[in-house]
Design a protein around this motif. Sequence first.
Motif, PDB file in Angstrom:
ATOM      1  N   ALA A   2      12.665   7.707  11.264  1.00 48.53           N
ATOM      2  CA  ALA A   2      11.719   8.642  10.652  1.00 48.53           C
ATOM      3  C   ALA A   2      10.529   7.883  10.072  1.00 48.53           C
ATOM      4  N   PRO A   3       9.334   8.081  10.630  1.00 51.61           N
ATOM      5  CA  PRO A   3       8.152   7.396  10.084  1.00 51.61           C
ATOM      6  C   PRO A   3       7.697   8.017   8.769  1.00 51.61           C
ATOM      7  N   ILE A   4       7.510   7.190   7.757  1.00 45.59           N
ATOM      8  CA  ILE A   4       7.018   7.614   6.452  1.00 45.59           C
ATOM      9  C   ILE A   4       5.740   6.843   6.152  1.00 45.59           C
ATOM     10  N   PHE A   5       4.728   7.527   5.661  1.00 47.13           N
ATOM     11  CA  PHE A   5       3.444   6.897   5.367  1.00 47.13           C
ATOM     12  C   PHE A   5       3.274   6.848   3.851  1.00 47.13           C
ATOM     13  N   VAL A   6       3.310   5.627   3.323  1.00 47.65           N
ATOM     14  CA  VAL A   6       3.336   5.411   1.878  1.00 47.65           C
ATOM     15  C   VAL A   6       1.914   5.297   1.344  1.00 47.65           C
ATOM     16  N   VAL A   7       1.622   6.066   0.289  1.00 46.05           N
ATOM     17  CA  VAL A   7       0.321   6.018  -0.365  1.00 46.05           C
ATOM     18  C   VAL A   7       0.302   4.841  -1.335  1.00 46.05           C
ATOM     19  N   ASP A  11      -1.446  17.238   9.887  1.00 46.88           N
ATOM     20  CA  ASP A  11      -1.132  16.222  10.905  1.00 46.88           C
ATOM     21  C   ASP A  11       0.368  16.100  11.168  1.00 46.88           C
ATOM     22  N   TYR A  12       1.187  16.935  10.499  1.00 50.77           N
ATOM     23  CA  TYR A  12       2.637  16.960  10.693  1.00 50.77           C
ATOM     24  C   TYR A  12       3.317  15.622  10.381  1.00 50.77           C
ATOM     25  N   LYS A  13       2.722  14.846   9.487  1.00 51.54           N
ATOM     26  CA  LYS A  13       3.314  13.579   9.059  1.00 51.54           C
ATOM     27  C   LYS A  13       3.948  13.750   7.682  1.00 51.54           C
ATOM     28  N   MET A  14       4.832  12.819   7.335  1.00 49.90           N
ATOM     29  CA  MET A  14       5.496  12.825   6.043  1.00 49.90           C
ATOM     30  C   MET A  14       4.949  11.669   5.204  1.00 49.90           C
ATOM     31  N   TYR A  15       4.461  12.015   4.003  1.00 50.54           N
ATOM     32  CA  TYR A  15       3.868  11.013   3.116  1.00 50.54           C
ATOM     33  C   TYR A  15       4.754  10.815   1.886  1.00 50.54           C
ATOM     34  N   LEU A  16       4.678   9.620   1.331  1.00 52.36           N
ATOM     35  CA  LEU A  16       5.419   9.297   0.115  1.00 52.36           C
ATOM     36  C   LEU A  16       4.451   8.732  -0.914  1.00 52.36           C
ATOM     37  N   VAL A  17       4.465   9.333  -2.109  1.00 51.02           N
ATOM     38  CA  VAL A  17       3.688   8.826  -3.236  1.00 51.02           C
ATOM     39  C   VAL A  17       4.666   8.106  -4.159  1.00 51.02           C
ATOM     40  N   PRO A  18       4.632   6.770  -4.204  1.00 50.78           N
ATOM     41  CA  PRO A  18       5.644   6.016  -4.961  1.00 50.78           C
ATOM     42  C   PRO A  18       5.599   6.311  -6.460  1.00 50.78           C
ATOM     43  N   ASN A  19       6.784   6.281  -7.071  1.00 48.06           N
ATOM     44  CA  ASN A  19       6.886   6.345  -8.526  1.00 48.06           C
ATOM     45  C   ASN A  19       7.657   5.148  -9.075  1.00 48.06           C
ATOM     46  N   GLN A  20       7.876   4.155  -8.215  1.00 46.10           N
ATOM     47  CA  GLN A  20       8.509   2.904  -8.630  1.00 46.10           C
ATOM     48  C   GLN A  20       8.031   1.781  -7.714  1.00 46.10           C
ATOM     49  N   VAL A  21       8.268   0.554  -8.155  1.00 47.80           N
ATOM     50  CA  VAL A  21       7.810  -0.616  -7.406  1.00 47.80           C
ATOM     51  C   VAL A  21       8.588  -0.736  -6.099  1.00 47.80           C
TER      52      VAL A  21
END
Length: 252
Positions: free
Chosen positions: A37-42, A72-82
């Motif tokens: 599963a591709p995840i695109f990290v901000v 774009d039907y992608k899944m993004y992740l906004v980190p809340n930890q290192v």
Amino acid sequence: MNTLLATASYVGEKFMDNGLRFMQMNLPKVGNSGAPAPIFVVPNKAAGETFDVFQPGANLLMGGRLYPNRQDYKMYLVPNQVIQIAPMGLVVNQVNLAGGVGFIPDQNKEDLFTFSLMCSAPAQQILGHTWDDSLAFRMEAWGDDARRMSSNLHVGRQVAVTGALRYNTWTTQDGQQRGIYQVRVKSGTYAFFGKNKKKEEQSELKTVTTGERFASPTAVVAEPYQSSVRPPLPLQQEAIPQNSVSPDEVPF
């Protein structure tokens, strides 16, 4: 709630059509039919050091909020930890979601239940997400969990779920590759909130069918002449003969 804690393989930097730069991670596949599963990290301050620090192929532990994008039907992740380096072979894939059921399609399998879950999340300007937008997650449950959810969930009912993020791919008739994200519910790790409209409707239908709704307690109707009948004597005034026992017969 829309959080993810997972380990993923670092692919490298990824530039989108709008020029924004993200870190691409691939979660290990879930299930025989799944794909990584591709995840695109901000990149943000909470993530710590991001670009030019990790080598492609590194196993990284990441955590944050998930944002599926409808454009774009992608899944993004906004980190809340290192973001940290994790031992090779360590696999973590845990999604926590809470929201209301948005849609339940026609079900084709008895042991599979699918639905969409609508979640609220903080605004993310870089992703074009506002406080008024809802995030839609495709959900799937199997076996006993599927049957339990099928009998307890309806559109609008609230549920909190723990699951694993998976990715399915297929090839269209014109040869294009397509993919879809799904959250597979982990067995027994969910809770329902609010009234169960399905059970209420079934209960009402049963009541009408059996006639129980029209039954009423037996009422005592006072006839007009009953007011002229002498009421019974109180218990202490009834049927106790006076002087039925002689004082001489008392043994003390």
